[in-house]
Design a protein around this motif. Structure first.
Motif, PDB file in Angstrom:
ATOM      1  N   TYR A 310       6.758  32.695  47.573  1.00 18.14           N
ATOM      2  CA  TYR A 310       6.549  31.639  48.555  1.00 18.14           C
ATOM      3  C   TYR A 310       7.852  31.231  49.238  1.00 18.14           C
ATOM      4  O   TYR A 310       7.847  30.880  50.429  1.00 18.14           O
ATOM      5  N   LYS A 313       8.392  33.695  52.006  1.00 17.71           N
ATOM      6  CA  LYS A 313       7.422  33.491  53.086  1.00 17.71           C
ATOM      7  C   LYS A 313       7.773  32.255  53.910  1.00 17.71           C
ATOM      8  O   LYS A 313       7.677  32.268  55.147  1.00 17.71           O
ATOM      9  N   TYR A 392       1.684  29.057  55.450  1.00 22.26           N
ATOM     10  CA  TYR A 392       2.538  30.194  55.812  1.00 22.26           C
ATOM     11  C   TYR A 392       2.266  31.407  54.920  1.00 22.26           C
ATOM     12  O   TYR A 392       3.119  32.288  54.800  1.00 22.26           O
ATOM     13  N   VAL A 393       1.054  31.480  54.343  1.00 22.30           N
ATOM     14  CA  VAL A 393       0.811  32.491  53.318  1.00 22.30           C
ATOM     15  C   VAL A 393       0.118  33.750  53.846  1.00 22.30           C
ATOM     16  O   VAL A 393      -0.089  34.697  53.096  1.00 22.30           O
ATOM     17  N   ASP A 395      -0.523  37.285  56.101  1.00 26.49           N
ATOM     18  CA  ASP A 395       0.309  38.481  56.275  1.00 26.49           C
ATOM     19  C   ASP A 395       1.202  38.316  57.503  1.00 26.49           C
ATOM     20  O   ASP A 395       0.944  37.493  58.390  1.00 26.49           O
ATOM     21  N   ASP A 396       2.260  39.108  57.563  1.00 25.41           N
ATOM     22  CA  ASP A 396       3.270  38.945  58.604  1.00 25.41           C
ATOM     23  C   ASP A 396       2.678  39.071  60.007  1.00 25.41           C
ATOM     24  O   ASP A 396       3.028  38.299  60.913  1.00 25.41           O
TER      25      ASP A 396
END
Length: 417
Positions: A310, A313, A392-393, A395-396
């Motif tokens: 986390y 991320k 903000y978890v 995928d990119d």
């Protein structure tokens, strides 16, 4: 159909209902970018661990036993003993299994606690839960059987470098009288990722003790597990503290297991409520958690897998946001923990509710900030309508796409479009 007063109260469409509806709808909508709900990330190492744990628990018969039997209303005895021993030996806390009660998710636990303490009293008076600063967790807002059970206060806002800021408790505002039943704060804070400092916690504890009321700490993201906390803090508990924990953010949200560590008086009351309302808390989550404690993995995985995941991320999402939104009126609350970023668009000409609707039309789900400022006496504070919560978890690719859309809609709003 005519509902009771209870039915009318809980049949309202609330902020937390909207959040969960969006979460469910987004999961069923192809292409939706889920930056709103609080579902934890699917961390590959944790999923692999739970798969191995499931196989071993099946082989040993413990998983089938958990499925096929009720636990007592306090929760699975073996887990309660193991957790009490872990805290006693690791942190020196003076607790036994009698100081721990399980609930069917921490949301249920807070419903129990708030209504045990606040609302209409036997003597006819009305008590409230004091939230030392707002914004605070959306899921508290509508949890009282009686209305108006919260009072909250504006934070002090510290402006930081790199277009960040941090909330602090403004102790000069806090007014404690006989109408206050308890003090409650989440740490790390949902929605902002703020972590109350050790000094702030000690000060709140002192105030609670002086007024003979408990200090409730919502530790769903905190120490020692799941340890989604990026500042150098220590776990906190004493006999006047009600510490609420969860297995959700370690990676087990579906098992719905909340953990309350408190005085025996409080845990006995929670056990009685469990017996009446749900017979017993669920057994599957405690079976996994007990396995993790016996294996020495609960704290280790929190520190070595969950926390670093986390942290990376959060750091990346902050960098993408700052690059995408160069406007100097935009600030991010310093990410100190939890799984959200709190975005402040100062002087935003539309409300965060309107921004939420615009983003939703484009397939990006966030949470408008207005919902998090309940219990405020000053309903006209512009700041409450200038913030949004985003997780903000994802995928990119989803994060980059969602941030780009947020940047576009904020630029349009500032331009008066």
């Amino acid at each position: 159909m005519q509902f009771s007063s209870f039915g009318d109260k809980f049949n309202r469409y609330s902020g937390i209902t909207q959040l969960m509806d969006d979460l469910n709808d987004g999961l069923r909508t192809p292409g939706a970018i889920m930056l709103g709900g609080g579902n934890p990330a699917a961390i590959p190492e944790m999923l692999q661990y739970f798969e191995r744990a499931s196989q071993e628990l099946l082989t040993s018969g413990e998983l089938v036993a958990a499925i096929a039997n009720y636990d007592g209303p306090q929760g699975k005895d073996a887990f309660l003993r193991a957790l009490a021993t872990l805290f006693r030996e690791t942190y020196g806390w003076n607790i036994t299994e009698k100081n721990i009660s399980l609930t069917n998710g921490s949301q249920s636990g807070f419903f129990y606690l708030f209504n045990l303490l606040a609302g209409k009293q036997a003597d006819g008076t009305h008590k409230k839960i004091l939230l030392p600063l707002a914004p605070e967790y959306i899921g508290y807002a509508d949890s009282g059987i009686n209305d108006d059970i919260f009072v909250s206060f504006k934070p002090e806002i510290e402006l930081l470098d790199n277009r960040q800021f941090k909330y602090h408790v403004d102790f000069s505002q806090l007014k404690i009288d006989e109408s206050i039943a308890a003090i409650c704060a989440s740490r790390p804070t949902n929605p902002t990722g703020n972590v109350l400092t050790s000094e702030e916690i000690r000060h709140l504890d002192q105030i609670a003790r002086e007024n003979q009321i408990p200090l409730i700490i919502d530790n769903a993201y905190g120490l020692p597990f799941p340890n989604i906390i990026f500042s150098d803090e220590k776990p906190f508990w004493n006999e006047n503290t009600i510490l609420c924990m969860s297995l959700s953010k370690i990676g087990l949200p579906g098992v719905r297991c909340g953990i309350v560590i408190a005085s025996e008086e409080v845990t006995t009351a929670l056990s009685n409520l469990n017996g009446i309302i749900s017979l017993a808390p669920g057994s599957i989550g405690p079976a996994y958690a007990n396995y993790m404690i016996k294996s020495g993995d609960l704290l280790k995985l929190s520190e070595e897998v969950v926390k670093p995941f986390y942290y990376r991320k959060a750091k990346q999402a902050v960098a993408w946001l700052q690059e995408a939104i160069p406007d100097t009126r935009f600030r991010i609350h310093k990410p100190e923990g939890a799984i959200f970023l709190w975005l402040w668009f100062n002087e935003l000409p539309i409300t965060s509710q309107e921004l939420y609707q615009r983003l939703k039309l484009r397939g990006v789900l966030v949470i408008p900030g207005e919902y998090f400022f309940f219990g405020q006496k000053d309903q006209n504070w512009a700041h409450t309508r200038q913030c949004i919560r985003m997780n903000y978890v994802q995928d990119d690719e989803s994060m980059k796409k969602g941030i780009a859309i947020i940047a576009e809609e904020v630029a349009r709003a500032y331009a008066g479009l």
